[in-house]
Write a protein that holds these residues in place. Structure first.
Motif, PDB file in Angstrom:
ATOM      1  N   ALA A  58      17.309  18.660  47.282  1.00 38.71           N
ATOM      2  CA  ALA A  58      17.648  20.012  46.836  1.00 38.71           C
ATOM      3  C   ALA A  58      16.510  20.563  45.999  1.00 38.71           C
ATOM      4  O   ALA A  58      15.791  19.819  45.329  1.00 38.71           O
ATOM      5  CB  ALA A  58      18.946  19.999  46.040  1.00 38.71           C
ATOM      6  N   PRO A  60      15.722  22.854  42.869  1.00 33.75           N
ATOM      7  CA  PRO A  60      16.308  23.545  41.717  1.00 33.75           C
ATOM      8  C   PRO A  60      15.526  24.820  41.417  1.00 33.75           C
ATOM      9  O   PRO A  60      14.301  24.799  41.256  1.00 33.75           O
ATOM     10  CB  PRO A  60      16.165  22.527  40.585  1.00 33.75           C
ATOM     11  N   ASP A  62      15.603  28.430  39.010  1.00 32.20           N
ATOM     12  CA  ASP A  62      16.170  29.241  37.933  1.00 32.20           C
ATOM     13  C   ASP A  62      15.797  30.693  38.168  1.00 32.20           C
ATOM     14  O   ASP A  62      14.624  31.001  38.452  1.00 32.20           O
ATOM     15  CB  ASP A  62      15.635  28.795  36.576  1.00 32.20           C
ATOM     16  N   SER A  81      21.325  29.446  37.857  1.00 39.13           N
ATOM     17  CA  SER A  81      20.657  28.233  38.306  1.00 39.13           C
ATOM     18  C   SER A  81      21.122  27.919  39.716  1.00 39.13           C
ATOM     19  O   SER A  81      22.326  27.858  39.981  1.00 39.13           O
ATOM     20  CB  SER A  81      20.983  27.077  37.360  1.00 39.13           C
ATOM     21  N   GLY A  83      20.790  25.470  43.281  1.00 38.91           N
ATOM     22  CA  GLY A  83      20.394  24.204  43.889  1.00 38.91           C
ATOM     23  C   GLY A  83      20.385  24.396  45.391  1.00 38.91           C
ATOM     24  O   GLY A  83      21.435  24.380  46.036  1.00 38.91           O
ATOM     25  N   ASN A 119      10.651  27.304  40.012  1.00 31.40           N
ATOM     26  CA  ASN A 119      10.984  25.992  40.547  1.00 31.40           C
ATOM     27  C   ASN A 119      11.244  25.082  39.345  1.00 31.40           C
ATOM     28  O   ASN A 119      10.336  24.797  38.559  1.00 31.40           O
ATOM     29  CB  ASN A 119       9.813  25.466  41.394  1.00 31.40           C
ATOM     30  N   GLY A 120      12.493  24.641  39.198  1.00 35.19           N
ATOM     31  CA  GLY A 120      12.867  23.863  38.035  1.00 35.19           C
ATOM     32  C   GLY A 120      12.238  22.484  37.981  1.00 35.19           C
ATOM     33  O   GLY A 120      12.228  21.850  36.920  1.00 35.19           O
ATOM     34  N   ALA A 121      11.694  22.011  39.104  1.00 33.37           N
ATOM     35  CA  ALA A 121      11.073  20.691  39.135  1.00 33.37           C
ATOM     36  C   ALA A 121       9.577  20.761  38.853  1.00 33.37           C
ATOM     37  O   ALA A 121       9.049  20.045  38.007  1.00 33.37           O
ATOM     38  CB  ALA A 121      11.329  20.017  40.478  1.00 33.37           C
TER      39      ALA A 121
END
Length: 282
Positions: A58, A60, A62, A81, A83, A119-121
């Motif tokens: 997935a 992540p 935001d 947020s 996914g 991109n939260g990662a």
């Protein structure tokens, strides 16, 4: 904290290309407008991150949307947020990108709408800033920014905001059919494309349209070939919807702005504008 600092700074930034469009519609009740915000983020850039290793299942993401008034105060905001299941959305992201549909509730005034998609990662992000005027509906004719229906809407992975508050009717309609606008339409010079003009209290009778195209430096680059094809009857409380067509003049590739003014029985309507890009020829 980092996201808030970037948003309050007001400078466009990020390695992820993107675009945003906001348009104020008169709400069914209350003195605040219903303002859909459509954010587009380039999929391959949003997916990009450290190479190697097993790809995640997935993605992540935001999404932040802030509306700052002329004094710098936050009048409304949205955070969500996401996914994104890459087994389902991966191909669409790689071929196109993410289109997020949210909204703000805003009183009449001048605003700076600021959006951040991250991109939260990996931390890769797109920060975009657009001006917005919310008119005082009911106090004279009002024209929304010109809307370009997205002919390639199916290439996006489209996500709508989580429900919050009373649900408004879907605002983007033509011939009683929904369409998805393009936040940053890419047009071919000389090729006519559909255009939607939406307004309120425009008055009865025929409407004359005047348009001009501005270059990125603000100088006039040519006359905008806009013609009105049909005016849909407006139901009580609903906007006037005009089906139109726009033929960009012969322009070199680059970024431009379309300015449109309508004149009718109620007099001229304040000019509104929308950005567009002229694609390089093949």
């Amino acid at each position: 904290f980092e996201a808030s600092s970037r948003l309050m700074g007001g400078e466009e930034a990020g390695t992820v290309p993107g675009a945003v469009m906001a348009a104020p519609f008169r709400a069914a009740a209350g003195d605040k407008a219903y303002v859909p915000v459509l954010i587009e983020a380039d999929g391959p850039a949003l997916l990009g991150g450290p190479s190697g290793g097993q790809p995640p299942a997935a993605l992540p993401v935001d999404v932040y949307v802030y509306a700052l008034d002329a004094a710098g105060g936050i009048q409304d905001f949205l955070y969500q947020s996401l996914g994104l299941d890459l087994a389902k959305a991966g191909a669409g992201l790689r071929q196109g990108g993410l289109k997020f549909f949210g909204h703000l509730d805003l009183p009449p005034g001048e605003y700076s709408v600021r959006t951040l998609v991250r991109n939260g990662a990996s931390g890769a992000f797109s920060l975009r800033v657009v001006p917005l005027t919310v008119p005082a509906f009911g106090k004279g004719p009002a024209l929304l920014p010109p809307l370009f229906p997205d002919a390639a809407a199916n290439r996006w992975v489209t996500v709508r905001e989580a429900p919050r508050g009373p649900q408004a009717d879907y605002p983007f309609m033509a011939r009683q059919q929904p369409y998805v606008p393009a936040s940053r339409p890419a047009l071919a010079a000389g090729a006519e494309v559909p255009l939607a003009l939406v307004g309120y209290d425009l008055g009865p009778g025929d409407l004359k349209v005047a348009a001009k195209v501005l270059a990125a430096d603000g100088k006039e680059a040519g006359s905008g070939g806009v013609r009105v094809l049909q005016r849909e009857p407006a139901a009580a409380g609903q906007p006037d919807r005009l089906l139109a067509a726009f033929r960009p003049p012969a322009l070199p590739p680059g970024e431009y702005t379309l300015n449109v003014t309508l004149t009718g029985a109620a007099g001229p309507v304040s000019a509104t504008s929308a950005p567009f890009v002229v694609k390089a020829g093949h």
